[in-house]
Design a protein around this motif. Sequence first.
Motif, PDB file in Angstrom:
ATOM      1  N   THR A  84       6.179 -25.958   4.293  1.00  0.00           N
ATOM      2  CA  THR A  84       7.289 -26.310   3.405  1.00  0.00           C
ATOM      3  C   THR A  84       8.505 -26.725   4.225  1.00  0.00           C
ATOM      4  N   PHE A  87      12.411 -24.212   4.672  1.00  0.00           N
ATOM      5  CA  PHE A  87      12.940 -23.519   5.845  1.00  0.00           C
ATOM      6  C   PHE A  87      12.868 -24.466   7.042  1.00  0.00           C
ATOM      7  N   TRP A  91      13.397 -17.385   9.363  1.00  0.00           N
ATOM      8  CA  TRP A  91      13.380 -17.809   7.972  1.00  0.00           C
ATOM      9  C   TRP A  91      14.768 -18.300   7.670  1.00  0.00           C
ATOM     10  N   GLU A  92      15.024 -19.483   8.141  1.00  0.00           N
ATOM     11  CA  GLU A  92      16.331 -20.100   7.944  1.00  0.00           C
ATOM     12  C   GLU A  92      16.239 -21.167   6.851  1.00  0.00           C
ATOM     13  N   PRO A  93      16.913 -20.935   5.714  1.00  0.00           N
ATOM     14  CA  PRO A  93      16.852 -21.905   4.622  1.00  0.00           C
ATOM     15  C   PRO A  93      17.317 -23.286   5.085  1.00  0.00           C
ATOM     16  N   SER A  94      16.630 -24.318   4.632  1.00  0.00           N
ATOM     17  CA  SER A  94      17.010 -25.687   4.984  1.00  0.00           C
ATOM     18  C   SER A  94      18.168 -26.139   4.104  1.00  0.00           C
ATOM     19  N   GLU A  95      18.661 -27.314   4.382  1.00  0.00           N
ATOM     20  CA  GLU A  95      19.738 -27.876   3.559  1.00  0.00           C
ATOM     21  C   GLU A  95      19.269 -28.105   2.124  1.00  0.00           C
ATOM     22  N   THR A 100       6.649 -28.426  -0.911  1.00  0.00           N
ATOM     23  CA  THR A 100       5.659 -27.566  -0.260  1.00  0.00           C
ATOM     24  C   THR A 100       4.346 -28.324  -0.296  1.00  0.00           C
ATOM     25  N   TRP A 121      10.364 -28.655  -6.097  1.00  0.00           N
ATOM     26  CA  TRP A 121      11.089 -27.653  -6.876  1.00  0.00           C
ATOM     27  C   TRP A 121      11.596 -28.209  -8.201  1.00  0.00           C
TER      28      TRP A 121
ATOM     29  N   ARG B 119      19.692 -14.404   2.733  1.00  0.00           N
ATOM     30  CA  ARG B 119      20.086 -15.790   3.039  1.00  0.00           C
ATOM     31  C   ARG B 119      19.891 -16.680   1.822  1.00  0.00           C
ATOM     32  N   TRP B 121      20.279 -20.702  -0.068  1.00  0.00           N
ATOM     33  CA  TRP B 121      20.155 -22.117   0.293  1.00  0.00           C
ATOM     34  C   TRP B 121      21.502 -22.832   0.276  1.00  0.00           C
TER      35      TRP B 121
END
Lengths: 152, 152
Positions: A84, A87, A91-95, A100, A121, B119, B121
């Motif tokens: 996906t 991230f 586990w760093e959320p993306s912009e 997925t 989404w 965290r 988004w």
Amino acid sequence: MSADRELVLTRLINAPREKVYRAWTDPVLLKQWFAPKPYTTPVVEIDVRPGGSGYFVMRGPDGKDLPNRGVYLEVVPNERLVSTDAFVKAWEPSEKPFMTMILTFEDEGGKTRYTARVRHWTVADKEAHEKMGFHEGWGLCTDQLEALVATI
Amino acid sequence: MSADRELVLTRLINAPREKVYRAWTDPVLLKQWFAPKPYTTPVVEIDVRPGGSGYFVMRGPDGKDLPNRGVYLEVVPNERLVSTDAFVKAWEPSEKPFMTMILTFEDEGGKTRYTARVRHWTVADKEAHEKMGFHEGWGLCTDQLEALVATI
């Protein structure tokens, strides 16, 4: 899962699934087919395990780079690969969580039933992806994947 | 990871980390502390493994149910537990990816350094979560967690 957020490509590829899976998990091979020509993929850095990162750079014929980052969620060798872009690393959320990707590799009499399910989404993102040329683009890449696995 | 999308709670809990981890992974225990009283948690269905689902229902004093669904992303017993509401199950995107929760359990001389990193988004979602009472709510729940692990 409502179908209205999903795009699907499926194809029967004339190669054992181990080879098709390898084309998705070996950076040397990925660079050869991942972007639809004349785009290229000069950078592929992947850590293929749940929680591992993927970093792909596609380069346009105008020299412009298109970087993509993501994380693998599920890895079952020769069977299933899920990743996906929600991230950029574990586990760093993306912009922007956009999609997925669920890849399955099934044996069909020595050939491979290859299926890519791309889930979004939102319905709007799925429609945008379709308009960006999902079917044409992924179709071209799958042609390239198919040609490559015939040689390995 | 920029701090502007993250909310953090940390506390030194007077119990070994095995017990604190158990309070997060045993449904019978979770029901006893998960919601800030007078809220209750009548339903906890969890499959604690990467890709496993979690389903929690909190019930308000007015009888109103608040369901929450998510998926575990990373499970290291007694050390680390990561989950997200970006999926309702593996790997079905949720209506709204709101947060990813990273719990760590570290030994500090027989006690447990318990840290929850939440965290989001977007900065807006982090701020909304803070205004919804993250610090108070999670603080109360952690009081309940702490009281419970003293008895097990």
